[in-house]
Design a protein around this motif. Structure first.
Motif, PDB file in Angstrom:
ATOM      1  N   ALA A  64      55.868  31.377  23.659  1.00 14.90           N
ATOM      2  CA  ALA A  64      55.147  30.190  23.199  1.00 14.90           C
ATOM      3  C   ALA A  64      55.028  29.115  24.263  1.00 14.90           C
ATOM      4  O   ALA A  64      54.102  28.304  24.212  1.00 14.90           O
ATOM      5  CB  ALA A  64      55.830  29.602  21.963  1.00 14.90           C
ATOM      6  N   VAL A  65      55.975  29.069  25.213  1.00 18.36           N
ATOM      7  CA  VAL A  65      56.075  27.930  26.121  1.00 18.36           C
ATOM      8  C   VAL A  65      56.100  28.429  27.560  1.00 18.36           C
ATOM      9  O   VAL A  65      56.920  29.285  27.913  1.00 18.36           O
ATOM     10  CB  VAL A  65      57.339  27.101  25.835  1.00 18.36           C
ATOM     11  N   PHE A  66      55.221  27.880  28.388  1.00 18.36           N
ATOM     12  CA  PHE A  66      55.110  28.301  29.784  1.00 18.36           C
ATOM     13  C   PHE A  66      55.535  27.200  30.757  1.00 18.36           C
ATOM     14  O   PHE A  66      55.354  27.327  31.953  1.00 18.36           O
ATOM     15  CB  PHE A  66      53.688  28.787  30.074  1.00 18.36           C
ATOM     16  N   ASP A  67      56.118  26.154  30.219  1.00 19.42           N
ATOM     17  CA  ASP A  67      56.730  25.095  31.012  1.00 19.42           C
ATOM     18  C   ASP A  67      58.238  25.291  30.918  1.00 19.42           C
ATOM     19  O   ASP A  67      58.817  25.215  29.831  1.00 19.42           O
ATOM     20  CB  ASP A  67      56.320  23.730  30.462  1.00 19.42           C
ATOM     21  N   ASP A  68      58.897  25.557  32.053  1.00 17.90           N
ATOM     22  CA  ASP A  68      60.305  25.944  32.020  1.00 17.90           C
ATOM     23  C   ASP A  68      61.199  24.867  31.417  1.00 17.90           C
ATOM     24  O   ASP A  68      62.117  25.174  30.647  1.00 17.90           O
ATOM     25  CB  ASP A  68      60.785  26.279  33.441  1.00 17.90           C
ATOM     26  N   GLN A  69      60.940  23.615  31.739  1.00 14.15           N
ATOM     27  CA  GLN A  69      61.780  22.549  31.222  1.00 14.15           C
ATOM     28  C   GLN A  69      61.618  22.394  29.717  1.00 14.15           C
ATOM     29  O   GLN A  69      62.593  22.246  28.978  1.00 14.15           O
ATOM     30  CB  GLN A  69      61.460  21.223  31.919  1.00 14.15           C
TER      31      GLN A  69
END
Length: 350
Positions: free
Chosen positions: A184-189
């Motif tokens: 769902a999320v491609f921003d590591d932070q």
């Protein structure tokens, strides 16, 4: 560290599993700080999905209840309330393990009444959450399904799927096997805060590649797409580019929906981590579980050209208000019929 030496006191165990039958023991280990695993013997493994559900399957198996992936948006959080546990921290930290699930499943599949319908895994809590590395329940489940001629599908965030790819290849020679990875999320932070117990996005993409190289046409669930956090055109384009590069064949996408249990937990997280978005999220979700229809239509309009650009087949999430109303109406009109198996009633999708 031997798990047998990490038993939790009986008073705490009783409080944690009020009303739960079949408890064998409750254990902790330093490997899973803050998590208690409650090992139970299950009476049933197959769960019949209600006819009113919009889900494209009728049967599920869930070897675990609760999930150490700790995704703040997880729709299954409310199912922990059936155990007199809360849908917040308890869902992440009090995990029920059905230690005999494979044997029970094999016995149920051997019944003459079993029709060999598709069985879905990963519909409620993740079958490849980290504890699977210790309990190894999935190999027995896969074997039971394949030996009985039962098609199966797996949806997971867990990279432990790679351990079982050889067995799944063998199973696919006998029955249809469908593999899906949730990313769902491609921003590591952001991923570390919203899904703190999950493998990294890069590790999950590598698992997609491994499954594709093993001959599977892998689906990626790009969901939930979270308003103002992961839904810009640039973010969606990057996500789809990386999914295509990993070798996925299909994408299922859908906007965030927040059912009771998940809603309270997620909105607390928004207030803590993204206070600038509180007004927008309360406007969308305070009185509804689903994003507004206008938002969902706009998302689909923006997704279509991006999916074509990256050569990905797609469909929208089928768990939407319109589909749920249609399924409920169909079930209401349908002629009542007994279930194929006499199973103990379970919460939907558990």
């Amino acid at each position: 560290m031997r798990w047998s030496g990490q038993m939790v006191g009986s008073e705490q165990r009783t409080q944690a599993l009020l009303g739960m039958s079949g408890l064998v023991r409750s254990v902790r280990t330093p490997e899973f700080q803050g998590v208690t695993f409650h090992e139970v013997t299950a009476k049933s493994a197959l769960n019949h999905v209600p006819a009113s559900s919009s889900m494209p399957f009728e049967w599920t198996v869930n070897p675990y209840r609760g999930c150490s992936h700790a995704c703040v948006y997880c729709f299954a959080r409310s199912t922990h309330r059936y155990l007199d546990l809360d849908a917040g921290a308890d869902f992440d930290q009090q995990v029920v393990v059905k230690v005999n699930v494979a044997d029970v499943l094999r016995a149920e599949l051997a019944k003459r009444s079993w029709q060999g319908d598709l069985v879905a895994l990963g519909t409620n809590t993740d079958p490849y959450q980290r504890a699977e590395g210790r309990y190894r329940l999935m190999p027995g489940i896969i074997s039971a399904l394949a030996d009985s001629g039962t098609p199966l599908s797996i949806l997971t965030k867990g990279t432990l799927l790679r351990r079982d790819l050889p067995q799944l290849q063998e199973a696919a020679e006998r029955v249809p096997v469908d593999l899906s990875m949730s990313i769902a999320v491609f921003d590591d932070q952001l991923q570390k805060t919203v899904e703190p117990g999950t493998p990294t996005t890069a590790a999950r993409l590598a698992t997609v590649r491994a499954a594709a190289d093993a001959g599977f046409r892998v689906t990626v669930f790009l969901m939930p797409i979270m308003p103002w956090l992961t839904d810009s055109d640039a973010q969606l384009d990057e996500a789809l580019a990386r999914i295509a590069e990993a070798g996925a064949a299909h994408v299922v996408y859908g906007a965030l929906h927040l059912r009771p249990g998940a809603k309270e937990w997620f909105l607390e997280w928004i207030e803590r981590e993204h206070p600038e978005l509180v007004t927008g999220y309360r406007r969308f979700y305070e009185h509804a579980s689903y994003a507004p229809a206008g938002y969902r239509k706009n998302l689909a309009r923006r997704m279509r050209p991006l999916l074509r650009r990256h050569g990905l087949d797609s469909r929208e999430d089928e768990d939407q208000p319109e589909q749920r109303r249609q399924a409920s109406e169909t079930a209401r009109r349908a002629r009542a019929a007994p279930d194929a198996l006499d199973l103990t009633p379970q919460p939907a999708l558990f």
